[in-house]
Scaffold this motif. Structure first.
Motif, PDB file in Angstrom:
ATOM      1  N   SER A  45     108.115 130.501 120.131  1.00 37.89           N
ATOM      2  CA  SER A  45     108.550 131.746 120.764  1.00 37.89           C
ATOM      3  C   SER A  45     110.038 131.748 121.051  1.00 37.89           C
ATOM      4  N   ALA A  46     110.615 130.583 121.415  1.00 35.55           N
ATOM      5  CA  ALA A  46     112.048 130.533 121.699  1.00 35.55           C
ATOM      6  C   ALA A  46     112.851 130.898 120.452  1.00 35.55           C
ATOM      7  N   LEU A  47     112.448 130.360 119.288  1.00 35.06           N
ATOM      8  CA  LEU A  47     113.141 130.702 118.046  1.00 35.06           C
ATOM      9  C   LEU A  47     112.953 132.168 117.688  1.00 35.06           C
ATOM     10  N   SER A  48     111.783 132.705 117.955  1.00 38.30           N
ATOM     11  CA  SER A  48     111.531 134.123 117.674  1.00 38.30           C
ATOM     12  C   SER A  48     112.431 135.004 118.530  1.00 38.30           C
ATOM     13  N   HIS A  49     112.507 134.653 119.826  1.00 38.84           N
ATOM     14  CA  HIS A  49     113.376 135.420 120.717  1.00 38.84           C
ATOM     15  C   HIS A  49     114.830 135.308 120.278  1.00 38.84           C
ATOM     16  N   ALA A  50     115.257 134.095 119.903  1.00 41.07           N
ATOM     17  CA  ALA A  50     116.639 133.883 119.478  1.00 41.07           C
ATOM     18  C   ALA A  50     116.948 134.675 118.213  1.00 41.07           C
ATOM     19  N   CYS A  51     116.029 134.660 117.257  1.00 39.35           N
ATOM     20  CA  CYS A  51     116.230 135.401 116.008  1.00 39.35           C
ATOM     21  C   CYS A  51     116.359 136.891 116.281  1.00 39.35           C
ATOM     22  N   PHE A  52     115.498 137.401 117.156  1.00 36.14           N
ATOM     23  CA  PHE A  52     115.544 138.828 117.484  1.00 36.14           C
ATOM     24  C   PHE A  52     116.868 139.171 118.163  1.00 36.14           C
ATOM     25  N   CYS A  53     117.287 138.365 119.135  1.00 37.12           N
ATOM     26  CA  CYS A  53     118.544 138.634 119.852  1.00 37.12           C
ATOM     27  C   CYS A  53     119.737 138.554 118.907  1.00 37.12           C
ATOM     28  N   TYR A  54     119.706 137.575 118.001  1.00 41.14           N
ATOM     29  CA  TYR A  54     120.812 137.414 117.052  1.00 41.14           C
ATOM     30  C   TYR A  54     120.907 138.638 116.136  1.00 41.14           C
ATOM     31  N   ALA A  55     119.742 139.083 115.650  1.00 42.67           N
ATOM     32  CA  ALA A  55     119.730 140.261 114.778  1.00 42.67           C
ATOM     33  C   ALA A  55     120.228 141.500 115.517  1.00 42.67           C
ATOM     34  N   LEU A  56     119.812 141.643 116.777  1.00 40.90           N
ATOM     35  CA  LEU A  56     120.191 142.824 117.549  1.00 40.90           C
ATOM     36  C   LEU A  56     121.685 142.843 117.837  1.00 40.90           C
ATOM     37  N   ILE A  57     122.233 141.700 118.266  1.00 36.58           N
ATOM     38  CA  ILE A  57     123.645 141.687 118.670  1.00 36.58           C
ATOM     39  C   ILE A  57     124.572 141.797 117.457  1.00 36.58           C
ATOM     40  N   CYS A  58     124.075 141.461 116.259  1.00 36.31           N
ATOM     41  CA  CYS A  58     124.857 141.679 115.030  1.00 36.31           C
ATOM     42  C   CYS A  58     124.737 143.117 114.536  1.00 36.31           C
ATOM     43  N   SER A  59     123.587 143.738 114.776  1.00 37.40           N
ATOM     44  CA  SER A  59     123.343 145.087 114.260  1.00 37.40           C
ATOM     45  C   SER A  59     124.113 146.146 115.033  1.00 37.40           C
ATOM     46  N   ILE A  60     124.292 145.937 116.328  1.00 33.21           N
ATOM     47  CA  ILE A  60     124.947 146.961 117.156  1.00 33.21           C
ATOM     48  C   ILE A  60     126.371 147.253 116.686  1.00 33.21           C
TER      49      ILE A  60
END
Length: 984
Positions: free
Chosen positions: A915-930
């Motif tokens: 779950s930690a990697l899943s959360h990290a992947c999601f946050c990384y994708a979001l902060i790059c997409s904005i």
């Protein structure tokens, strides 16, 4: 419904976003609009000489002015290399021609992008190439626009070419004889020029050619390797001077046998920045030397060292008139008048008339209200005056009135040329709005989906329910698809200019429309679900400890502030200052948090203090209360002891001092490489180290940095990988010593300089070995019931292999950047993230911020010129496109990639849950997409801004490349994640 891990979901979203950005870029950087497509291959009669009352018998093209033309194009020939102190010292023959010879000297101003292929197009077509030619420069397609080479071949002229193979790709089947050299193998600055010069003696003895084109690459390659102040520059300029003397004396000897004189043109395609690169819009990159040498010109009486400025696009029209050819139809340049000033007045006026007629035709085809253009009005007035002059000329040949009127007509024509050229240059920005809109819609839909999915994605389970089929939304899907299809047909049948998206096959275009419809249905589905579950969640009181910490506020404000700053050209040029400020502020915030936890305990701010395994495994619990999740309670850590009670001895002081240590490291790194635009010219530590006087200091610093890298990386490696790492880092130093960048203690000079191919390949063997070992461990951990320890070691070895590759590709003065990066990661892991127990989302965003800062610490900027393409040829003895592109991309984005790799290892080593990697992947994708999503909207609204090509467009290419690398990082996150797909 299908349950999808939040990491997998984020990786899919970023992949779709890459597609959207690619479509947007193709619309934003379209192929240039060409004039007279239907008559391109038909010979047009030249415009007749204007007349007023009396008929003129001059209806053909004027005869050529020169019998032979030799073009010597020296890549990256900056104007001061010829007209400055270097020219006086190293190019005595050229200096003599400039000062006292029969020549005309100019500073030719190129336009961005200052890379070779667009500049060759500008020289030969007279048009302004699009910025997308930066990308096409890697693989030049055949030139379809009207150009001087095509005109010369159609007129039966025999053209010979030697040099950069880009010409052969642009002009296939145009040369009767040619020999190309690979332009991108920058490690070679000797053979690449010798391959051109070896043909000279044979060709100059012959008379069976009309045009000879020589493109020398060595000067440009020296710039890429060691910059414009390298001692190799002087040797190369002397070599070029002797070649120019050989050609000029040979042409003069041959002129006794010809009626017309010959013309020798010395020019550059672009300049060279103070870093030795090119591609951007600094004065050093834009200004190139341009010299026309011919016995037809008048010899200068004395010292003339102040050449006038002309546009590089003016060369095409000047060459066409000199060869007696029609001016290329797409040319927006004007005749360089001093070349024809010794001709009779009637011929001078004829040349200027032909040029203005050609520009006025181009204006008619591109500007709807062309009659009101001041340049067109000036042209019409000049043409009337020209007719009056012809009438007077035919009546009486010699009189003072005739001369005065002719002089006036000349001035009128020159003013008209200047205004027409300026009007056309400002009209060349043509955008494919339809393709841009399609790409923007895809990107914004993905961003909306990511934002709406935050509560589910950051939930403890790290899973999302993705709707696959629903009767209500199926109807919406089909309706949306039909509307988009109808819109596509309407746009593509009514568009006046060709659209890229309209040119796609119906299958490809339909696939994109299906994707847009599906994304819209997914967004509506999420919104509906949130609306219906909203009333229920409102009845549940929020968790009492769900308030945000100061660090959360800083992350939010920093992200928003950075995104808003992208709308200003100055902030884009100096974006490094934004990231330096953010990481410095982050260090201060971490210092405040450390002191508060140490002296006041954790009861004042409990939200970070929960056991490490829950802090990472249950990161959703920490964030969902901040993002409106389901409010599931977690351990608030009230029972946790003070930091002062947990830590003992030196660890206590290291925890307190670590933010300040990181701050000091960042301050030192800022002094290493000046970047951006405003202060890039100022001396920095990097310039001091790379100067030839401080090679011993650079060697010592490089050796120390490699030692620090080994000490910091080896701690997590297996014994075999430790040995490989040590030998690899030793090989890195040997490689740099081989190419002359650093010294061995026993080496006192550079007599043994080589290309370092063997040494670099020696390092590649160890890089591949370490990566193979790490990959093998990861595969083993997947097979043996997800073995936690083997997986951790495998991830660290992959990280170690990437560090070794970065050490090889970095220039020696940048090795401290790599060492400091590893030091900061080590300090933060041991003394900040573990003691303070930050959650996965905060740790991810900190890694992202530091990755961005280290991108700029390397000396990168939002200018194309700072891309170090020499990294792409380390260890290669021939040009191989795919390895060169991969190595250049990795060398440029090593900072973000290494910090992302460290993030994967850190989260995997602290918890066995996915779950930690899943959360990290999601946050990384979001902060790059904005920022990407916001920036494409900004550049669309600013597409007519004064700095759109010099500032905003290069940044757009960087953002597109960064998103592509982010997609690769998210795929790696997902591969390491243990979350599986489950259907319900």
């Amino acid at each position: 419904m299908m349950r999808l891990g939040s990491g997998t979901f984020a990786a899919c979203c970023v992949a779709i976003e890459v597609l959207g950005v690619a479509v947007f870029l193709r619309g934003f950087f379209p192929a240039p609009v060409r004039s007279s497509a239907n008559t391109r291959h038909q010979a047009e009669l030249p415009a007749p000489e204007p007349s007023a009352g009396a008929s003129s018998n001059w209806t053909k093209l004027p005869p050529p002015l020169f019998s032979k033309v030799v073009i010597v194009l020296i890549d990256a020939l900056r104007d001061d290399f010829v007209f400055g102190s270097k020219g006086v010292k190293f190019m005595p023959y050229t200096t003599y021609l400039v000062e006292k010879g029969a020549s005309h000297s100019f500073v030719a101003e190129a336009k961005p992008p200052t890379v070779t292929m667009p500049r060759i197009k500008a020289l030969m077509t007279g048009s302004l190439p699009g910025f997308v030619d930066v990308i096409r420069n890697l693989n030049s397609p055949a030139l379809l626009e009207d150009n001087v080479i095509r005109k010369a071949k159609a007129a039966g002229k025999r053209i010979i070419f030697y040099g950069d193979e880009t010409w052969i790709k642009l002009f296939p089947k145009h040369f009767v004889e040619f020999d190309g050299t690979t332009s991108f193998f920058v490690s070679d600055y000797t053979e690449v020029d010798n391959n051109v010069t070896r043909h000279l003696d044979k060709v100059l003895r012959r008379s069976d050619w009309d045009m000879l084109i020589l493109h020398y690459l060595g000067l440009d390659h020296i710039g890429h390797i060691s910059g414009p102040n390298s001692p190799l520059i002087g040797h190369k300029l002397s070599e070029m001077d002797s070649i120019l003397m050989k050609i000029h004396t040979s042409l003069l000897a041959k002129e006794r046998e010809t009626v017309l004189p010959s013309l020798l043109v010395l020019c550059g395609d672009h300049g060279m920045s103070e870093m030795g690169s090119h591609g951007a819009s600094s004065t050093e990159e834009l200004n190139t030397a341009l010299i026309f040498i011919s016995s037809a010109f008048e010899r200068k009486p004395g010292d003339i060292r102040h050449p006038k400025h002309v546009q590089q696009i003016d060369v095409a029209a000047t060459l066409a008139i000199g060869l007696g050819l029609p001016i290329p139809r797409d040319s927006v340049g004007s005749l360089i008048f001093p070349i024809v000033e010794r001709k009779p007045m009637r011929e001078q006026l004829r040349f200027l008339h032909l040029n203005t007629v050609q520009l006025s035709k181009l204006l008619k085809e591109n500007v709807p209200l062309y009659e009101k253009d001041p340049g067109f009005e000036q042209f019409k007035m000049s043409e009337r005056l020209h007719g009056n002059w012809i009438k007077l000329y035919l009546e009486e040949n010699n009189s003072e009135v005739l001369f005065n009127l002719g002089t006036k007509v000349l001035r009128q024509y020159l003013d008209a040329l200047k205004m027409l050229s300026l009007s056309l240059s400002t009209q060349m920005a043509q955008y494919d709005i339809y393709s841009m809109m399609v790409g923007t819609v895809v990107v914004l839909e993905v961003l909306a989906l990511l934002l709406l999915s935050i509560p589910q994605a950051l939930h403890r389970k790290a899973e999302l329910e993705v709707p696959l089929s629903s009767p209500v939304f199926s109807l919406l899907f089909y309706l949306m698809f039909l509307v988009l299809s109808a819109l596509h047909v309407i746009v593509c049948t009514s568009a006046e200019s060709s659209c890229y998206f309209c040119g796609l096959s119906w299958l490809a275009a339909g696939g994109v429309m299906v994707l847009i419809s599906a994304l819209l249905c997914a967004i509506v589905s999420v919104l509906t679900k949130m609306f219906f579950s909203g009333n229920l969640s409102n009845k549940t009181p929020s968790h009492p400890n769900s308030k945000w910490s100061e660090l959360d506020h800083l992350i939010l404000l920093g992200t928003v502030g950075h995104v808003l700053s992208l709308g200003a050209s100055s902030f884009v040029e100096e974006e490094h200052q934004t990231w330096y400020f953010l990481v410095n502020t982050l260090c201060l915030a971490l210092s405040q948090e450390t002191y508060r936890n140490y002296f006041l305990g954790d009861n004042s701010e409990p939200q970070h203090h929960f056991p490490m395994e829950q802090g990472l495994d249950g990161a959703a619990s920490a964030l969902k209360t901040r993002t409106g999740g389901d409010g599931t309670e977690r351990d608030n850590g009230h029972g946790s002891p003070f930091l002062s009670e947990v830590l003992e001895g030196h660890e206590k002081w290291m925890v307190l001092a670590s933010p300040w240590l990181i701050l000091a490291c960042c301050r030192l790194l800022r002094s290493l490489n000046q970047t951006g635009v405003q202060w890039a010219h100022r001396p920095d530590l990097g310039h001091w180290l790379t100067s030839s006087d401080h090679k011993a200091e650079l060697s010592a610093l490089a050796a120390l940095s490699l030692l620090v890298i080994f000490m910091l990386v080896q701690r997590g490696c297996s014994p075999m990988s430790k040995a490989a790492l040590a030998l690899g880092l030793l090989g890195v130093y040997c490689f740099r010593a081989a190419i002359g960048s650093v010294l061995f203690p026993w080496q006192q000079d550079n007599k043994d300089i080589s290309k370092g191919i063997i040494e670099a390949r020696f390092v590649y063997v160890f890089v591949l070995g370490i990566l193979f070992t790490g990959t093998k461990d990861l595969l083993k951990s997947q097979v043996i019931a997800a073995d936690f320890k083997i997986k951790t070691v495998g991830l660290w070895e992959i990280y170690s292999g990437l560090v070794l590759l970065a050490a090889l590709l970095f220039r020696p003065h940048n090795l401290p950047v790599l060492a400091f990066s590893l030091l900061i990661q080590t300090v933060m892991t041991k003394f900040i993230w573990k003691p303070l127990r930050h959650d996965a989302a905060e740790i991810t965003i900190m890694h992202y911020w530091f990755g961005q800062a280290f991108f700029y610490f390397q000396g990168n900027s939002n200018n194309i010129a700072t891309v170090d393409i020499s990294a792409g040829f380390v260890g290669l003895d021939t040009y191989m496109e795919i390895p060169a592109m991969f190595l250049t991309a990795f060398g440029t984005y090593a900072g973000p990639v290494l910090w992302a790799s460290h993030l994967v290892h850190f989260l995997s080593s602290e918890t066995s849950s996915g779950s930690a990697l899943s959360h990290a992947c999601f946050c990384y994708a979001l902060i790059c997409s904005i920022p990407v999503s916001t920036y494409i909207i900004l550049v669309t609204s600013l597409r007519y801004h004064l700095f759109i090509w010099s500032v905003f467009s290069p940044k757009l290419l960087y953002e597109g490349m960064h998103l592509l690398i982010t997609a690769a990082i998210c795929v790696f996150f997902t591969a390491m994640d243990q979350t599986r797909l489950t259907e319900t």
